[in-house]
Scaffold this active site. Structure first.
Site, short mmCIF file in Angstrom:
data_model
loop_
_atom_site.label_atom_id
_atom_site.label_comp_id
_atom_site.label_asym_id
_atom_site.label_seq_id
_atom_site.Cartn_x
_atom_site.Cartn_y
_atom_site.Cartn_z
N LYS A 182 0.84 -1.20 0.00
CA LYS A 182 0.00 0.00 0.00
C LYS A 182 0.87 1.25 0.00
CE LYS A 182 -1.89 2.96 2.74
NZ LYS A 182 -1.94 4.11 1.84
N CYS A 291 13.50 11.51 6.01
CA CYS A 291 13.55 11.13 7.42
C CYS A 291 14.93 11.36 8.02
CB CYS A 291 13.13 9.67 7.58
SG CYS A 291 14.10 8.57 6.54
P1 NAD Z 1 2.27 8.61 7.38
O1 NAD Z 1 2.56 7.84 8.62
O2 NAD Z 1 1.22 9.63 7.39
O3 NAD Z 1 1.88 7.59 6.18
C1 NAD Z 1 2.70 6.52 5.82
C2 NAD Z 1 1.85 5.42 5.23
O4 NAD Z 1 1.00 4.90 6.24
C3 NAD Z 1 0.94 5.89 4.10
O5 NAD Z 1 0.86 4.88 3.11
C4 NAD Z 1 -0.39 6.06 4.80
O6 NAD Z 1 -1.51 5.94 3.96
C5 NAD Z 1 -0.34 4.90 5.79
N1 NAD Z 1 -1.23 5.06 6.94
C6 NAD Z 1 -1.68 6.21 7.50
N2 NAD Z 1 -2.51 5.92 8.54
C7 NAD Z 1 -2.54 4.58 8.65
C8 NAD Z 1 -3.20 3.67 9.54
N3 NAD Z 1 -4.00 4.10 10.52
N4 NAD Z 1 -3.01 2.36 9.37
C9 NAD Z 1 -2.19 1.89 8.41
N5 NAD Z 1 -1.56 2.69 7.51
C10 NAD Z 1 -1.72 4.02 7.64
O7 NAD Z 1 3.68 9.18 6.91
P2 NAD Z 1 3.97 10.12 5.67
O8 NAD Z 1 3.51 11.49 6.00
O9 NAD Z 1 3.49 9.46 4.42
O10 NAD Z 1 5.57 10.06 5.62
C11 NAD Z 1 6.39 10.93 6.31
C12 NAD Z 1 6.94 10.25 7.55
O11 NAD Z 1 7.66 9.08 7.18
C13 NAD Z 1 7.95 11.12 8.27
O12 NAD Z 1 7.73 11.06 9.65
C14 NAD Z 1 9.29 10.49 7.91
O13 NAD Z 1 10.33 10.72 8.82
C15 NAD Z 1 8.92 9.05 7.84
N6 NAD Z 1 9.90 8.31 7.05
C16 NAD Z 1 10.77 7.47 7.70
C17 NAD Z 1 11.73 6.78 6.98
C18 NAD Z 1 12.70 5.85 7.67
O14 NAD Z 1 13.37 5.10 6.98
N7 NAD Z 1 12.79 5.88 8.99
C19 NAD Z 1 11.82 6.96 5.59
C20 NAD Z 1 10.93 7.82 4.97
C21 NAD Z 1 9.96 8.49 5.71
#
Ligand code: NAD
Length: 490
Positions: A182, A291
């Site tokens: 997803k 991130c």
């Molecule tokens: P997000 O958590 O809003 O969304 C990430 C994914 O989770 C999306 O596909 C979203 O649809 C899904 N999602 C949202 N709510 C959910 C739920 N209740 N249940 C299951 N899935 C759900 O994050 P974002 O805004 O898309 O991404 C940015 C964040 O990701 C930042 O905090 C960044 O630091 C982090 N990030 C971390 C890494 C790493 O390797 N540590 C890499 C890239 C991004």
């Protein structure tokens, strides 16, 4: 009002080897953040669609040819996937430029190549993987097998859609699992191609499925589904907490790569010729939507003004513009919601008494980009590392430069955060480099470099930056179950 581009894409759900509509035929629209044009109409999965995808993946796992194939055969198909990714690299990078707003030039040259390598690396790794043996004298012998876990849900964020998905998909498939992917709802384009790519590579139908839609519906349906055995998630810490709760009833195995607020520590003996350009990348690559961004820049007071002057000049030299154009260093932020979140920190910074050094406003851009979610590279100076702009993940082109006097003070500030994904240190003093690396509480420390990745090395976060590690045998251990077999020799 969003305009519709001439070649708006229609994107279906990829389930059991074919693209198709959602069962209720609902769609959602995706816009280009540089122009606000509508670029795609995407089928929005319902809980029933997610259920179908999970059952198909379960059937492919239990009854399909994937699990019965030799490791060599599976790895050959994965290498073919890697080849196809490289053949289609322009298309993949164009898609990421269209919905993320990520500069095409950097994506095609770096991220897509890395995506292919993610798949190839784990194909090779699985073929070379051995096991353990523990003889118990002449009476018994133990040996270990690594078997697939089952059906995996891979949930990925919008900032690096394609590359991050392959970083999970490679070890997942190499381990013999089947998968439901997803991607984030605002960046579905490049990941949707993975169905096609898997099929062309000869991966059997049902092994790779891609569902599209919102996290609270589609993501939640996946993380609560009884047929899903493990969840590999990259995204925000807040969503990680939700997934941990929603996966609890069905006791899912989880791996979380979450947010960060890295300290980039610059000592007075640092080589600024290297530290400045790398700190610029660490601050503003992908418009700071990384991130691993070095968003807290800790600079020793004796070189503070010298560093700041060079850093400001380099930030102002960045070309902000159309992500599709070569030469663009920084595109827009990904969406209106995210733009509003990032720019809310400009007000917070003012309230907190931070000093604005540059940026903090929309850049001058050609008319056709006038609706894009653009923000200039923005630099603040703040003495108080407890301020919200120094503590919270802004995830945009906004960094804070914080002065320090001693090594102890730098370490204290670096560790004074809920996050622990990575840290960066610039010094020519070998002993200090080791000392700082040992004492910063984070999963990766880069010394005199930033974002250098070896796929064998562990990657992941301390504290609220994650659970578990990806990379090399760490990934393979997550995507497999270790089985011990104990044989009586008499
Ligand atoms: P997000 O958590 O809003 O969304 C990430 C994914 O989770 C999306 O596909 C979203 O649809 C899904 N999602 C949202 N709510 C959910 C739920 N209740 N249940 C299951 N899935 C759900 O994050 P974002 O805004 O898309 O991404 C940015 C964040 O990701 C930042 O905090 C960044 O630091 C982090 N990030 C971390 C890494 C790493 O390797 N540590 C890499 C890239 C991004």
């Amino acid at each position: 009002m969003p305009r519709v581009t001439a070649d708006v894409k229609d994107i279906g759900l990829y389930i059991n080897g074919e693209y198709g509509p959602a069962e209720n035929e609902d769609i959602f629209e995706v816009t280009n953040p540089a122009t606000q044009e509508i670029i795609a109409r995407v089928s929005e999965a319902t809980e029933e669609d997610v259920d179908r995808a999970c059952r198909v993946a379960r059937d492919a796992f239990e009854n399909g040819p994937w699990g019965k194939m030799s490791v060599a055969e599976r790895s050959a198909k994965l290498r073919k996937m890697a080849d196809i990714i490289l053949e289609r690299k322009e298309e993949i990078a164009r898609y990421d430029a269209m919905d993320v707003g990520k500069p095409y030039e950097a994506t095609v040259g770096h991220e897509v190549a890395r995506a292919a390598n993610n798949i190839r690396f784990f194909a090779d790794f699985a073929e070379k993987q051995g096991g353990e043996t523990y003889p118990m004298g002449e009476e018994f012998i133990n040996y270990t097998r690594y078997e697939p876990v089952g059906v995996a849900a891979l949930i990925t964020p919008w900032n690096v859609p394609f590359m991050l998905t392959t970083w999970k998909l490679g070890p997942c498939l190499a381990g013999g699992n089947t998968v439901v992917i997803k991607p984030a709802e605002n960046t579905p384009l490049s990941v949707s191609l993975l169905g096609d790519i898997a099929k062309e590579a000869g991966v059997p139908d049902g092994v790779v499925n891609v569902v599209q839609g919102r996290g609270d519906i589609v993501g939640n349906a996946l993380t609560t589904h009884p047929e899903v055995d493990l969840v590999s998630f990259t995204g925000s810490t807040a969503t990680g907490k939700r997934i941990l709760k929603s996966g609890a009833d069905t006791l899912k195995k989880v791996s979380f790569e979450l947010g960060g607020k890295a300290a980039n520590i610059i000592f007075e003996d640092a080589d600024l010729e290297k530290a400045v350009p790398e700190s610029i990348k660490a601050a503003f690559m992908n418009s700071g939507q990384v991130c691993l961004a070095g968003s807290r820049i800790l600079v020793q007071r004796s070189i503070f003004n010298q560093f700041l002057e060079k850093f400001k000049k380099a930030a102002q030299d960045l070309k902000v513009g159309d992500p599709q154009e070569n030469g663009t260093d920084m595109g827009p932020l990904v969406s209106e919601t995210h733009y509003n979140k990032v720019t809310s920190y400009l007000e917070i910074a003012e309230e907190e008494g931070a000093t604005l050094i540059c940026g903090g406003k929309r850049p001058e851009l050609p008319q056709y980009l006038s609706d894009g979610y653009y923000l200039e590279p923005t630099i603040y100076v703040h003495e108080n590392s407890k301020a919200r702009i120094c503590q919270e993940e802004i995830f945009g082109p906004v960094v804070t430069v914080i002065p320090f006097d001693t090594e102890e003070e730098a370490l204290h500030i670096a560790n004074d955060t809920d996050y622990g994904l990575n840290g960066v240190v610039w010094t020519e003093n070998l002993q200090r480099a080791h000392r700082i690396s040992h004492h910063v509480r984070a999963g990766t420390i880069w010394v005199n470099c930033w974002f250098v990745r070896d796929l064998r090395a562990p990657f992941g976060g301390f504290k609220k930056s994650g659970i578990g590690r990806e990379g090399g045998h760490h990934s393979m251990e997550f995507f497999t179950e270790a089985k011990n077999i104990c044989i009586a020799l008499n």
